[in-house]
Design a protein around this motif. Structure first.
Motif: not given
Length: 290
Positions: A162-186
């Motif tokens: 959830a932390y990665i999907h939320g780009a550092g915010d595990p409470e964020k809706d993982m389906w709405k995270t900015d895409q570049l921020q998500f893959v950068t977190s990966m």
């Protein structure tokens, strides 16, 4: 940086998995974790236990997994264990769901582009080395799944996912995270696990059953390409880049579906970020061992 060595065979078999591991000239020490994808309920494309049996036993490994952050048959330890019984992982191997108990192990990412910490299954600390056994395919959120996805999302605890999907915010809706921020977190998270094992980690990737969907999809699309082969390396950046290059250079027309997904989801940025974090290099020598 010197070019990484990536080994390739077009032979797809149980024995060729072992051959590709042995091509690396590395013997993994101590207690070996084998990180692979156990397959969501209903998925037909994941690597089956009987296919990987010889390799897992060759390294005397324990199959390791972590629970998911999304609803399904692997989002709790109890359900995940039941599914691993159903998929016969426990019939063949010792199995460890690494985040079955807390607290999570926290790995620092001091040079992370998006996240500075990675939350992984606590039991990771019980292993001396790791074999990352990947199934290369597409992914609905990351664009593609390979070695770096196994290191990042794969080794992350349920909270860590959830932390990665939320780009550092595990409470964020993982389906709405900015895409570049998500893959950068990966890419950031992957670098922390690779560095944790400090050279005692290797990668074997099977380019088989290549669907546009991940093994985490219980209703994944059937394969869109013919089987290609098996690769191995000590460099996760190089092996993922080699897989991407093989797809792009393929004459299989089914590649168009996979390439469209990779590009739509900005997938190659996972590789770029991991390289920039010092995890490996995209420059490689492909060595055919057929």
């Amino acid at each position: 940086m010197e070019k990484a060595k990536v080994y390739f065979t077009s032979e797809v078999s149980k024995d060729s998995l072992v051959k590709m591991y042995e091509a690396l000239g590395v013997e993994l020490p101590g207690k070996v974790a084998v990180k692979l994808h156990s397959g969501e309920h209903g998925n037909k494309n994941y690597l089956k236990p009987e296919f990987v049996e010889a390799l897992v036993k060759r390294v005397n490994g324990t199959v390791v997994e972590c629970n998911t952050a999304y609803p399904g048959e692997r989002d709790t330890t109890e359900k995940h264990r039941h599914l691993m019984d159903e998929h016969e992982w426990t019939k063949y191997f010792d199995v460890d769901i690494m985040d079955s108990e807390g607290p999570d192990m926290v790995l620092d990412i001091p040079n992370g582009h998006q996240i500075k910490k990675n939350y992984v299954g606590k039991h990771l600390a019980n292993y001396d080395s790791m074999l990352v056994l990947s199934h290369f395919k597409g992914h609905a959120m990351g664009g593609f799944g390979g070695a770096l996805k196994q290191l990042s999302i794969g080794c992350a605890s349920s909270y860590g996912k959830a932390y990665i999907h939320g780009a550092g915010d595990p409470e964020k809706d993982m389906w709405k995270t900015d895409q570049l921020q998500f893959v950068t977190s990966m890419g950031d998270a992957a670098s922390s696990v690779h560095k944790y094992f400090d050279g005692k980690i290797v990668y074997v990737t099977a380019m088989v059953n290549i669907s546009v969907d991940c093994d985490c999809d219980g209703n994944a699309a059937p394969p869109c390409m013919e089987n290609i082969g098996i690769l191995s390396s000590t460099d996760p950046v190089a092996i993922d880049q080699a897989c991407i290059d093989i797809i792009y250079n393929s004459e299989d027309k089914g590649k168009e579906q996979l390439i469209a997904r990779i590009e739509e989801k900005l997938g190659v940025n996972i590789i770029r970020v991991a390289e920039e974090n010092g995890t490996g290099t995209r420059e490689y020598e492909l060595i055919n061992v057929d």
